[in-house]
Design an enzyme around this catalytic site. Structure first.
Site, PDB file in Angstrom:
ATOM      1  N   HIS A 123      -2.274  -3.787   8.180  1.00  0.00           N
ATOM      2  CA  HIS A 123      -2.554  -4.433   8.032  1.00  0.00           C
ATOM      3  C   HIS A 123      -3.933  -5.399   8.733  1.00  0.00           C
ATOM      4  O   HIS A 123      -3.324  -5.496   9.762  1.00  0.00           O
ATOM      5  CB  HIS A 123      -1.701  -5.488   7.821  1.00  0.00           C
ATOM      6  CG  HIS A 123      -0.690  -4.653   6.391  1.00  0.00           C
ATOM      7  ND1 HIS A 123      -0.383  -5.034   5.422  1.00  0.00           N
ATOM      8  CD2 HIS A 123       0.576  -3.503   6.464  1.00  0.00           C
ATOM      9  CE1 HIS A 123       0.772  -4.679   4.523  1.00  0.00           C
ATOM     10  NE2 HIS A 123       0.704  -3.758   5.558  1.00  0.00           N
ATOM     11  N   HIS A 132       6.531   5.538   9.001  1.00  0.00           N
ATOM     12  CA  HIS A 132       5.839   4.361   8.465  1.00  0.00           C
ATOM     13  C   HIS A 132       4.373   5.230   8.462  1.00  0.00           C
ATOM     14  O   HIS A 132       3.478   5.191   7.693  1.00  0.00           O
ATOM     15  CB  HIS A 132       6.005   3.380   9.637  1.00  0.00           C
ATOM     16  CG  HIS A 132       4.656   2.469   9.428  1.00  0.00           C
ATOM     17  ND1 HIS A 132       4.692   1.627   7.661  1.00  0.00           N
ATOM     18  CD2 HIS A 132       3.790   1.880   9.793  1.00  0.00           C
ATOM     19  CE1 HIS A 132       3.674   0.838   8.140  1.00  0.00           C
ATOM     20  NE2 HIS A 132       2.691   1.070   9.330  1.00  0.00           N
ATOM     21  N   ALA A 181       3.661  -0.805  -1.185  1.00  0.00           N
ATOM     22  CA  ALA A 181       3.655   1.004  -0.460  1.00  0.00           C
ATOM     23  C   ALA A 181       5.688   0.666  -1.197  1.00  0.00           C
ATOM     24  O   ALA A 181       5.780  -0.170  -0.481  1.00  0.00           O
ATOM     25  CB  ALA A 181       3.913   1.191   0.739  1.00  0.00           C
ATOM     26  N   TYR A 218      10.696  -9.843   6.991  1.00  0.00           N
ATOM     27  CA  TYR A 218      10.557  -8.932   8.222  1.00  0.00           C
ATOM     28  C   TYR A 218      10.818  -8.954   9.471  1.00  0.00           C
ATOM     29  O   TYR A 218      10.622  -8.643  10.432  1.00  0.00           O
ATOM     30  CB  TYR A 218      11.045  -6.576   8.305  1.00  0.00           C
ATOM     31  CG  TYR A 218       9.823  -6.065   7.881  1.00  0.00           C
ATOM     32  CD1 TYR A 218       8.617  -6.374   8.498  1.00  0.00           C
ATOM     33  CD2 TYR A 218       8.908  -5.676   6.453  1.00  0.00           C
ATOM     34  CE1 TYR A 218       7.806  -5.265   8.694  1.00  0.00           C
ATOM     35  CE2 TYR A 218       8.029  -5.055   6.074  1.00  0.00           C
ATOM     36  CZ  TYR A 218       7.503  -5.075   7.409  1.00  0.00           C
ATOM     37  OH  TYR A 218       6.493  -4.179   7.374  1.00  0.00           O
ATOM     38  N   GLU A 219       8.993  -9.813   9.107  1.00  0.00           N
ATOM     39  CA  GLU A 219       8.324  -9.967  10.599  1.00  0.00           C
ATOM     40  C   GLU A 219       8.653 -11.390  11.292  1.00  0.00           C
ATOM     41  O   GLU A 219       8.413 -11.231  12.250  1.00  0.00           O
ATOM     42  CB  GLU A 219       6.626  -9.801   9.992  1.00  0.00           C
ATOM     43  CG  GLU A 219       6.410  -9.350   9.570  1.00  0.00           C
ATOM     44  CD  GLU A 219       4.572  -9.399   9.029  1.00  0.00           C
ATOM     45  OE1 GLU A 219       3.725  -9.327  10.077  1.00  0.00           O
ATOM     46  OE2 GLU A 219       4.517  -9.575   7.771  1.00  0.00           O
ATOM     47  N   MET A 276       9.748  -3.647   0.855  1.00  0.00           N
ATOM     48  CA  MET A 276       9.729  -4.392   1.333  1.00  0.00           C
ATOM     49  C   MET A 276       8.866  -5.847   1.186  1.00  0.00           C
ATOM     50  O   MET A 276       8.656  -6.685   1.830  1.00  0.00           O
ATOM     51  CB  MET A 276      10.059  -3.974   3.349  1.00  0.00           C
ATOM     52  CG  MET A 276      10.717  -3.165   3.510  1.00  0.00           C
ATOM     53  SD  MET A 276      10.342  -2.502   5.259  1.00  0.00           S
ATOM     54  CE  MET A 276      11.231  -0.644   4.823  1.00  0.00           C
ATOM     55  N   SER A 277       8.578  -5.649   0.554  1.00  0.00           N
ATOM     56  CA  SER A 277       7.494  -6.917   0.270  1.00  0.00           C
ATOM     57  C   SER A 277       7.749  -6.994  -1.819  1.00  0.00           C
ATOM     58  O   SER A 277       8.831  -6.937  -2.395  1.00  0.00           O
ATOM     59  CB  SER A 277       6.413  -6.307   0.492  1.00  0.00           C
ATOM     60  OG  SER A 277       5.634  -5.716  -0.432  1.00  0.00           O
ATOM     61  N   HIS A 300       5.449 -10.576   6.060  1.00  0.00           N
ATOM     62  CA  HIS A 300       6.738  -9.855   4.901  1.00  0.00           C
ATOM     63  C   HIS A 300       7.667 -10.462   5.786  1.00  0.00           C
ATOM     64  O   HIS A 300       7.671 -11.232   7.007  1.00  0.00           O
ATOM     65  CB  HIS A 300       7.061  -8.496   5.859  1.00  0.00           C
ATOM     66  CG  HIS A 300       6.150  -6.675   5.101  1.00  0.00           C
ATOM     67  ND1 HIS A 300       4.838  -7.180   5.889  1.00  0.00           N
ATOM     68  CD2 HIS A 300       5.355  -6.838   3.886  1.00  0.00           C
ATOM     69  CE1 HIS A 300       3.766  -6.440   5.357  1.00  0.00           C
ATOM     70  NE2 HIS A 300       4.697  -5.707   4.153  1.00  0.00           N
ATOM     71  N   SER A 317      -0.344  -1.003   1.527  1.00  0.00           N
ATOM     72  CA  SER A 317      -0.601   0.300   1.939  1.00  0.00           C
ATOM     73  C   SER A 317      -1.567   0.921   0.914  1.00  0.00           C
ATOM     74  O   SER A 317      -0.333   1.020  -0.821  1.00  0.00           O
ATOM     75  CB  SER A 317       0.290   0.867   2.858  1.00  0.00           C
ATOM     76  OG  SER A 317       1.430  -0.088   3.488  1.00  0.00           O
ATOM     77  N   ASN A 328       6.342   7.489  -0.069  1.00  0.00           N
ATOM     78  CA  ASN A 328       7.628   8.832  -0.169  1.00  0.00           C
ATOM     79  C   ASN A 328       8.605   9.102  -0.103  1.00  0.00           C
ATOM     80  O   ASN A 328       8.629   8.170  -1.656  1.00  0.00           O
ATOM     81  CB  ASN A 328       7.584   8.260   1.436  1.00  0.00           C
ATOM     82  CG  ASN A 328       8.235   6.868   1.556  1.00  0.00           C
ATOM     83  OD1 ASN A 328       8.236   5.858   1.805  1.00  0.00           O
ATOM     84  ND2 ASN A 328       9.978   7.121   1.625  1.00  0.00           N
TER      85      ASN A 328
END
Ligand code: HPA
Length: 270
Positions: A58, A244, A110, A82-83, A208-209, A80, A27, A232
């Protein structure tokens, strides 16, 4: 191993000569491909073995084009944990591009800022990472042909690439922070207590990546540069909840600088 080689050969057949530099666009960095010329792209679902990205914002394409006159491969959309993908599935595309001839991987993302001298919208070079999460993309059988069983991570983020990023940012007068990135598996954002714990451990940013990809890339002998867009401040630092949408909006706002910086960097390293 055969599947990696087969898919690498497929990319060579489709794209022709494979660029030495690849970038995974997080991002805030998505707009980079708008500056590409001579573009050829493949949807992930056209590439055997590639997972399909499911996150809003994405795209899910592998693109080869020229950025600033330099041929680059770009992942528009990343995979990711989490996906629902396994670490091995996340590792697969990295192994494929290494087998196809890529030598340098620029990982962008991000993140949430933990270091209080950071502000939303900052770009930062990743100097190192923390992953206290027990799964690894390298767990399981080691392919000695790709890399060693116990890869060294002392210089996971290449020092000379980080120096190039710093110099180019200075020339462009783009403020560039530097810091340690902590991997959290998500998809929930962290709690304020987790952020306080990560700060004590030495983390400056959280996301998270990137870390599974970095480990896979280092194992495969790729040089890695990490650049984060701090979208953030991490949970509990400011007196407000995270969203998000906020991450996407801050990423978009930082996008012009991100594109300029990436273009300058690839020109120097290709
Ligand atoms: N935490 C985890 N991942 C993120 C954040 C965050 O605060 N911001 C952007 N990605």
């Amino acid at each position: 191993m055969n599947k990696i080689k087969k898919t690498a050969q497929f990319l060579i057949n489709e794209f022709g000569e494979i660029p030495s530099v690849a970038v995974i666009l997080g991002s805030g960095f998505n707009k980079v491909t708008e500056s590409f010329t001579d573009v050829k792209s493949l949807h992930y679902d056209e590439i055997d073995g590639f997972p399909i990205s499911t996150v809003p914002g994405h795209k899910g394409e592998l693109v080869v084009g020229k950025l600033n006159g330099v041929k680059v491969m770009a992942f528009c959309g990343r995979f990711h944990y989490y996906e629902g993908y396994s670490m091995q599935e996340i590792a697969f595309p990295i192994r494929v591009i290494a087998a196809a001839g890529v030598e340098t991987l620029i990982l962008t993302n991000a993140s949430g800022g933990i270091n209080e001298s950071f502000e939303a919208g900052d770009l930062a070079v990743i100097t190192d990472h923390i992953k206290f999460f027990d799964e690894s993309p390298l767990r399981g059988e080691n392919y000695d042909e790709i890399g060693p069983r116990f890869p060294d991570m002392t210089y996971a983020y290449d020092l000379s690439l980080s120096a190039i990023a710093k110099n180019e940012a200075m020339k462009l007068e783009i403020p560039l922070k530097r810091g340690v990135y902590a991997f959290m598996s998500g998809p929930s954002f962290e709690t304020p207590a987790e952020i306080r714990a990560l700060r004590v451990m030495g983390a400056d940013m959280v996301g998270m990546s990137t870390v599974p990809e970095c480990i896979t890339a280092v194992h495969a002998g790729l040089k890695v540069l990490g650049i984060s867009c701090v979208c953030n401040m991490a949970a509990g630092i400011l007196d407000k909840p995270l969203s998000h949408e906020e991450v996407i909006a801050a990423g978009n706002a930082a996008s012009d600088n991100a594109v300029k910086l990436l273009s300058a960097i690839v020109e120097k390293i290709a």
